[in-house]
Design a protein around this motif. Sequence first.
Motif, PDB file in Angstrom:
ATOM      1  N   LEU A 196      14.426  46.514  29.148  1.00  0.00           N
ATOM      2  CA  LEU A 196      15.010  47.099  29.888  1.00  0.00           C
ATOM      3  C   LEU A 196      16.460  46.812  28.975  1.00  0.00           C
ATOM      4  N   ILE A 197      16.929  45.885  28.750  1.00  0.00           N
ATOM      5  CA  ILE A 197      17.868  45.700  27.736  1.00  0.00           C
ATOM      6  C   ILE A 197      17.859  46.997  26.363  1.00  0.00           C
ATOM      7  N   VAL A 198      16.669  47.065  25.763  1.00  0.00           N
ATOM      8  CA  VAL A 198      16.907  47.744  24.536  1.00  0.00           C
ATOM      9  C   VAL A 198      16.831  48.921  25.098  1.00  0.00           C
ATOM     10  N   SER A 199      16.458  49.588  26.274  1.00  0.00           N
ATOM     11  CA  SER A 199      16.813  50.676  26.449  1.00  0.00           C
ATOM     12  C   SER A 199      18.217  51.344  27.199  1.00  0.00           C
ATOM     13  N   ILE A 200      19.203  50.055  27.633  1.00  0.00           N
ATOM     14  CA  ILE A 200      21.155  50.367  28.083  1.00  0.00           C
ATOM     15  C   ILE A 200      21.379  49.957  26.429  1.00  0.00           C
ATOM     16  N   VAL A 201      21.164  49.423  25.939  1.00  0.00           N
ATOM     17  CA  VAL A 201      21.962  50.007  24.389  1.00  0.00           C
ATOM     18  C   VAL A 201      21.274  51.877  24.029  1.00  0.00           C
ATOM     19  N   ALA A 202      20.515  51.515  24.147  1.00  0.00           N
ATOM     20  CA  ALA A 202      20.151  53.099  23.680  1.00  0.00           C
ATOM     21  C   ALA A 202      20.982  54.099  24.200  1.00  0.00           C
ATOM     22  N   LEU A 203      21.034  54.114  25.716  1.00  0.00           N
ATOM     23  CA  LEU A 203      21.599  54.939  26.334  1.00  0.00           C
ATOM     24  C   LEU A 203      23.028  55.135  26.744  1.00  0.00           C
ATOM     25  N   MET A 204      23.805  53.998  26.184  1.00  0.00           N
ATOM     26  CA  MET A 204      25.170  54.223  25.604  1.00  0.00           C
ATOM     27  C   MET A 204      25.065  54.803  24.314  1.00  0.00           C
ATOM     28  N   LYS A 205      24.691  54.263  23.574  1.00  0.00           N
ATOM     29  CA  LYS A 205      25.461  54.990  22.627  1.00  0.00           C
ATOM     30  C   LYS A 205      24.284  56.765  22.953  1.00  0.00           C
ATOM     31  N   GLY A 206      23.633  57.034  24.293  1.00  0.00           N
ATOM     32  CA  GLY A 206      23.869  58.360  24.163  1.00  0.00           C
ATOM     33  C   GLY A 206      22.001  58.819  23.753  1.00  0.00           C
ATOM     34  N   GLU A 207      21.560  58.632  22.976  1.00  0.00           N
ATOM     35  CA  GLU A 207      20.030  58.566  22.581  1.00  0.00           C
ATOM     36  C   GLU A 207      19.105  58.677  23.854  1.00  0.00           C
ATOM     37  N   ILE A 208      19.563  59.737  24.711  1.00  0.00           N
ATOM     38  CA  ILE A 208      18.393  60.033  25.437  1.00  0.00           C
ATOM     39  C   ILE A 208      17.473  59.603  25.764  1.00  0.00           C
ATOM     40  N   ARG A 209      16.345  60.381  24.644  1.00  0.00           N
ATOM     41  CA  ARG A 209      15.421  60.773  23.967  1.00  0.00           C
ATOM     42  C   ARG A 209      14.634  59.533  23.884  1.00  0.00           C
ATOM     43  N   ILE A 210      15.453  58.640  22.893  1.00  0.00           N
ATOM     44  CA  ILE A 210      14.892  57.238  22.652  1.00  0.00           C
ATOM     45  C   ILE A 210      14.699  56.168  24.134  1.00  0.00           C
ATOM     46  N   VAL A 211      15.506  56.585  25.239  1.00  0.00           N
ATOM     47  CA  VAL A 211      14.993  55.889  26.482  1.00  0.00           C
ATOM     48  C   VAL A 211      14.423  56.171  26.771  1.00  0.00           C
ATOM     49  N   GLN A 212      14.379  57.939  27.478  1.00  0.00           N
ATOM     50  CA  GLN A 212      12.932  58.286  28.278  1.00  0.00           C
ATOM     51  C   GLN A 212      11.777  58.126  27.315  1.00  0.00           C
ATOM     52  N   ALA A 213      11.275  57.911  25.794  1.00  0.00           N
ATOM     53  CA  ALA A 213      10.095  57.937  25.167  1.00  0.00           C
ATOM     54  C   ALA A 213      10.049  56.555  25.219  1.00  0.00           C
ATOM     55  N   SER A 214      10.603  55.237  25.393  1.00  0.00           N
ATOM     56  CA  SER A 214      10.348  54.126  25.541  1.00  0.00           C
ATOM     57  C   SER A 214       9.733  54.054  26.895  1.00  0.00           C
ATOM     58  N   MET A 215      10.465  54.251  27.464  1.00  0.00           N
ATOM     59  CA  MET A 215       9.675  53.892  29.472  1.00  0.00           C
ATOM     60  C   MET A 215       8.102  54.629  29.269  1.00  0.00           C
ATOM     61  N   LEU A 216       8.331  55.889  28.838  1.00  0.00           N
ATOM     62  CA  LEU A 216       7.008  56.579  29.236  1.00  0.00           C
ATOM     63  C   LEU A 216       5.773  55.259  28.422  1.00  0.00           C
ATOM     64  N   GLY A 217       6.519  54.727  26.781  1.00  0.00           N
ATOM     65  CA  GLY A 217       5.604  54.587  26.441  1.00  0.00           C
ATOM     66  C   GLY A 217       5.208  53.184  26.793  1.00  0.00           C
ATOM     67  N   SER A 218       5.848  52.219  26.959  1.00  0.00           N
ATOM     68  CA  SER A 218       6.166  51.381  28.064  1.00  0.00           C
ATOM     69  C   SER A 218       4.784  51.412  29.147  1.00  0.00           C
ATOM     70  N   ILE A 219       4.758  51.936  29.842  1.00  0.00           N
ATOM     71  CA  ILE A 219       4.099  52.914  31.383  1.00  0.00           C
ATOM     72  C   ILE A 219       2.519  52.784  30.628  1.00  0.00           C
ATOM     73  N   LEU A 220       2.007  53.733  29.530  1.00  0.00           N
ATOM     74  CA  LEU A 220       1.175  53.594  29.030  1.00  0.00           C
ATOM     75  C   LEU A 220       0.231  52.970  27.969  1.00  0.00           C
ATOM     76  N   SER A 221       1.164  52.070  27.881  1.00  0.00           N
ATOM     77  CA  SER A 221       0.585  50.450  26.948  1.00  0.00           C
ATOM     78  C   SER A 221       0.138  49.425  27.764  1.00  0.00           C
ATOM     79  N   ASN A 222       1.036  49.517  29.183  1.00  0.00           N
ATOM     80  CA  ASN A 222       0.062  48.790  29.768  1.00  0.00           C
ATOM     81  C   ASN A 222      -0.790  49.313  30.744  1.00  0.00           C
ATOM     82  N   ILE A 223      -0.947  50.441  30.947  1.00  0.00           N
ATOM     83  CA  ILE A 223      -2.110  50.857  31.930  1.00  0.00           C
ATOM     84  C   ILE A 223      -3.251  52.002  30.794  1.00  0.00           C
ATOM     85  N   LEU A 224      -2.959  51.597  29.837  1.00  0.00           N
ATOM     86  CA  LEU A 224      -3.956  52.311  28.406  1.00  0.00           C
ATOM     87  C   LEU A 224      -4.500  50.656  27.406  1.00  0.00           C
TER      88      LEU A 224
END
Length: 445
Positions: A144-172
Amino acid sequence: MSRSDNQMDGPNDSNERTPLVNNSSTNSTLGNLGTLHGRQGIVGSGNKPLYEDDRAWVRWPMNFLHLTWETLTSNYVNILLVFVPAGIILGALDLNPTAVFIVNFLAIMPLAALLSFATEELSAKMGQTLGGLMNASFGNAVELIVSIVALMKGEIRIVQASMLGSILSNILLVLGCCFISSGIMREESRFNETVASTMSSLMAVAATSLIIPATLYSTLNDSNHDTEANILVLSRGTAIIMLILYCLYLVFQLKTHKKLFDAEAQEGEEDEAQILGPVPATICLILVTLLVAVCAEYLVDSIDAIVEEAGISKTFIGLILLPIVGNAAEHVTAVVVAYKDKMDLAVGVAIGSSMQIALFVTPFLVILGWIVGQPMTLNFEGFETVVFFLSVLVVNYLIQDGKSNYLEGCMCLGTYIIIAIAFYVYPEDAGSKIGVTVKEWLRPQ
């Protein structure tokens, strides 16, 4: 603030939270800090440790040193804390971006472990309901902290990829390692299929919430209407509904159907000595959160330079590398408890964490983007959305019978490696072609 007297029953009763140093009252391995535990003749009255001394001017500083040492030795990964000051110094001096990225990458791992440790210590003092809410809120705090920092800098792709990556790394990745860890010791492991099914069903809903915006975006691609504005409206409305569903799940788990989760809770509630009281745990939580925010700031700032120098896409960094940082301590915990055949707890950590990301963290970031004026949406790229949906489908098939073995773990792990390779070669400028492909199929020949 002193440590509870509820100690382990014997020398072999250890687990993943057992301190690295055996704090014996007779033989201390702390060198000059050995007086923290007191010795005959040092205190002057019995064998009472100095951090329990009757003199306040002795007790308070000794108690601080004692709690600090116990906290630092609570997890093996804390040895990487040496990278925290190094990462902050490198980032502050604006040195080589690659070095800044790598050092801060390594620094966030032990900080994530400390954050998880402080959250568990604090939630243990607050009862089941408030404790559950604490774990739900801070369980994925690093992401959440890393994504908030990236979001404030306008790095939308980083935020989206980080969220999806966290889900995939946990369930797989995590779930696969848990199945393998348990499977190498026994032919078959069992877990509560009702709880797992509830979690996986919610994951399916989360997958649907990502498929709909991506499909709508492809459909409106050639429309005269403002596609981006429509996607924003859909994403924000969907995010609100997902947050409501998550709150209902918390009520379901902690109130109305808590009996279903009793076995899992009991397995997690071993006779472990609590190290930190509410005040020290809160202070630790605040300090570690600030350090994570600083390291995340330098980490995100160095990503663009890494992309240019190493030729690695932002999608790969966000989807594969960053989730490893945020979930390192949680991954180790899940694998350890799975090795002990506590599969309810292991599955709860793996799938439960994914569900928090999908139903709480991601929608929260959409709402936060709405507040701060960043166009964060649920419109993931078509390829990413398909990968997410197929991963959820695979996991649902594997856990629906409430049993696991090492082969199923290898299936999860193999799927994750294939996805990692696919995103490694995935070009940054690739876009969604789903809508175009569908139109080509429907076009009269």
